[in-house]
Write a protein that holds these residues in place. Structure first.
Motif, PDB file in Angstrom:
ATOM      1  N   ARG A 213       0.980  -1.408   0.120  1.00 45.76           N
ATOM      2  CA  ARG A 213      -0.239  -0.389  -0.152  1.00 45.76           C
ATOM      3  C   ARG A 213       0.736   0.842   0.141  1.00 45.76           C
ATOM      4  NH1 ARG A 213      -5.511   0.325   4.020  1.00 45.76           N
ATOM      5  NH2 ARG A 213      -5.130   2.404   2.322  1.00 45.76           N
ATOM      6  N   LYS A 214       1.689   1.258   0.660  1.00 45.73           N
ATOM      7  CA  LYS A 214       3.111   1.806   0.969  1.00 45.73           C
ATOM      8  C   LYS A 214       3.544   2.161  -0.473  1.00 45.73           C
ATOM      9  CE  LYS A 214       4.273   2.092   5.898  1.00 45.73           C
ATOM     10  NZ  LYS A 214       4.947   2.273   6.510  1.00 45.73           N
ATOM     11  N   ALA A 215       3.603   1.177  -1.701  1.00 39.42           N
ATOM     12  CA  ALA A 215       4.526   1.584  -2.282  1.00 39.42           C
ATOM     13  C   ALA A 215       3.787   2.295  -3.434  1.00 39.42           C
ATOM     14  CB  ALA A 215       4.884   0.141  -2.978  1.00 39.42           C
ATOM     15  N   ALA A 216       2.029   1.441  -3.868  1.00 34.88           N
ATOM     16  CA  ALA A 216       1.209   2.227  -5.011  1.00 34.88           C
ATOM     17  C   ALA A 216       0.681   3.353  -4.387  1.00 34.88           C
ATOM     18  CB  ALA A 216      -0.365   1.204  -4.220  1.00 34.88           C
ATOM     19  N   LYS A 217       0.858   4.133  -2.804  1.00 38.12           N
ATOM     20  CA  LYS A 217       0.616   5.334  -2.777  1.00 38.12           C
ATOM     21  C   LYS A 217       1.951   6.329  -3.089  1.00 38.12           C
ATOM     22  CE  LYS A 217      -0.370   8.570   1.421  1.00 38.12           C
ATOM     23  NZ  LYS A 217      -0.936   8.404   2.793  1.00 38.12           N
ATOM     24  N   ASN A 218       3.369   5.865  -2.839  1.00 40.06           N
ATOM     25  CA  ASN A 218       4.233   6.196  -3.546  1.00 40.06           C
ATOM     26  C   ASN A 218       4.237   6.894  -4.915  1.00 40.06           C
ATOM     27  OD1 ASN A 218       5.138   6.889  -0.761  1.00 40.06           O
ATOM     28  ND2 ASN A 218       6.532   5.237  -0.969  1.00 40.06           N
ATOM     29  N   LYS A 219       4.046   5.577  -5.603  1.00 39.43           N
ATOM     30  CA  LYS A 219       3.779   5.968  -6.836  1.00 39.43           C
ATOM     31  C   LYS A 219       2.733   6.545  -7.511  1.00 39.43           C
ATOM     32  CE  LYS A 219       3.143   3.237 -10.847  1.00 39.43           C
ATOM     33  NZ  LYS A 219       2.978   1.314 -11.254  1.00 39.43           N
ATOM     34  N   LEU A 220       1.925   6.676  -6.753  1.00 35.48           N
ATOM     35  CA  LEU A 220       0.483   7.889  -6.994  1.00 35.48           C
ATOM     36  C   LEU A 220       1.262   9.248  -6.879  1.00 35.48           C
ATOM     37  CD1 LEU A 220      -2.720   7.920  -7.766  1.00 35.48           C
ATOM     38  CD2 LEU A 220      -3.306   8.354  -5.477  1.00 35.48           C
ATOM     39  N   VAL A 221       1.427   9.257  -5.705  1.00 31.52           N
ATOM     40  CA  VAL A 221       1.923  10.992  -5.197  1.00 31.52           C
ATOM     41  C   VAL A 221       3.156  11.442  -5.967  1.00 31.52           C
ATOM     42  CG1 VAL A 221       3.249  12.187  -3.744  1.00 31.52           C
ATOM     43  CG2 VAL A 221       1.650  11.103  -2.749  1.00 31.52           C
ATOM     44  N   THR A 222       4.083  10.240  -6.756  1.00 30.83           N
ATOM     45  CA  THR A 222       5.018  10.433  -7.810  1.00 30.83           C
ATOM     46  C   THR A 222       4.743  11.183  -9.105  1.00 30.83           C
ATOM     47  OG1 THR A 222       6.439   9.065  -6.805  1.00 30.83           O
ATOM     48  CG2 THR A 222       6.857   9.697  -9.368  1.00 30.83           C
ATOM     49  N   ALA A 223       3.366  10.337  -9.274  1.00 28.72           N
ATOM     50  CA  ALA A 223       3.300  10.385 -10.530  1.00 28.72           C
ATOM     51  C   ALA A 223       2.268  11.890 -10.871  1.00 28.72           C
ATOM     52  CB  ALA A 223       1.764   9.337 -11.470  1.00 28.72           C
ATOM     53  N   VAL A 224       1.244  12.364  -9.581  1.00 35.95           N
ATOM     54  CA  VAL A 224       0.527  13.408  -9.898  1.00 35.95           C
ATOM     55  C   VAL A 224       1.461  14.836  -9.906  1.00 35.95           C
ATOM     56  CG1 VAL A 224      -0.605  15.220  -7.790  1.00 35.95           C
ATOM     57  CG2 VAL A 224      -1.305  12.267  -8.034  1.00 35.95           C
ATOM     58  N   GLU A 225       2.960  14.293  -8.956  1.00 33.64           N
ATOM     59  CA  GLU A 225       3.957  15.305  -8.552  1.00 33.64           C
ATOM     60  C   GLU A 225       4.056  15.808  -9.855  1.00 33.64           C
ATOM     61  OE1 GLU A 225       6.609  15.077  -5.938  1.00 33.64           O
ATOM     62  OE2 GLU A 225       5.479  14.968  -4.391  1.00 33.64           O
ATOM     63  N   GLY A 226       4.700  14.920 -11.118  1.00 25.99           N
ATOM     64  CA  GLY A 226       4.743  14.688 -12.457  1.00 25.99           C
ATOM     65  C   GLY A 226       4.271  15.302 -13.512  1.00 25.99           C
ATOM     66  N   GLY A 227       3.070  15.098 -13.349  1.00 25.74           N
ATOM     67  CA  GLY A 227       1.570  16.299 -14.650  1.00 25.74           C
ATOM     68  C   GLY A 227       1.848  15.389 -14.662  1.00 25.74           C
TER      69      GLY A 227
END
Length: 227
Positions: A213-227
């Motif tokens: 779940r943490k990995a999925a959350k971090n991946k989502l945050v990275t995707a959002v920050e990357g536009g």
């Protein structure tokens, strides 16, 4: 404050005496035929852990490194002897049930390990917190394992708590399944191994789920920050 959070997180979960370090398995498997027995041994071990850590931290500057381990073993043995005598005097029925496993607290590698690896290298308050965290972590595993074995083996929880721990613990006594014949296997030693294996597996699966779940959350945050 973050250091104390880590100390308690390690004691309760990450570096738990049983589920993380696989120590103290002999008394764990032998005593946990009921939640009451587990609670009694857990509290006795908790007192020894806290006292040993505090004394080791307090006297560490006065003890030569060459004789530190023998001195610490002697100190732990003294604390266990005092605990054994107090239990025999004030909680004799519990003392009879736990029997040899009270003196065997001396051989609990978790206590000497924490004294050597943590208490001897830290101030009194962190050492006391570490002893408290490790003791509570050991106690909840003992109580949970004893409770599972007692529930499915006899249909009760904390049976004879008022007799073994004192009348103030009478409120813990519960009959969950009336007229229950029970599963004898869970009360016997093989049942202890089965429940311990299940608890270890459950801990690993839960940690894997949390990590995913943490990995999925971090991946989502990275995707959002990357536009």
């Amino acid at each position: 404050m973050s250091d104390y959070r880590k100390i308690f997180a390690d004691g309760f979960w990450n570096n738990n005496v049983v589920l993380g370090q696989s120590l103290a398995l002999c008394p764990l498997l032998a005593v946990t035929t009921s939640a009451t027995n587990g609670l009694g041994l857990g509290l006795a071990s908790l007192v020894v852990m806290v006292a040993a850590n505090v004394l080791a931290s307090l006297f560490n500057p006065l003890i030569s490194r060459a004789v530190r381990i023998p001195v610490n073993i002697l100190m732990i043995a003294t604390l266990v002897t005092i605990t054994d005598l107090l239990l025999n005097a004030w909680l004799h029925p519990l003392h009879k049930v736990l029997g040899l496993f009270i003196p065997l607290i001396v051989t609990n590698c978790a206590i000497l390990g924490r004294v050597e690896s943590f208490a001897s290298r830290n101030a009194i308050l962190p050492a006391a917190a570490d002893g408290l965290a490790m003791g509570l972590g050991f106690t909840w595993v003992l109580v949970l394992m004893g409770g599972i074995r007692e529930l499915f083996g006899a249909g009760t929880l904390f049976a004879n708590a008022s007799l073994l721990l004192g009348k103030h613990f009478a409120f813990l006594e519960m009959v969950i399944i009336p007229d229950y014949r029970g599963i004898l296997l869970l009360i016997l030693p093989p049942g202890g191994f089965l429940i311990l294996g299940g608890m270890l597996s459950a801990k690993r699966l839960l940690e894997q789920h949390i990590a995913a779940r943490k990995a999925a959350k971090n991946k989502l945050v990275t995707a959002v920050e990357g536009g």
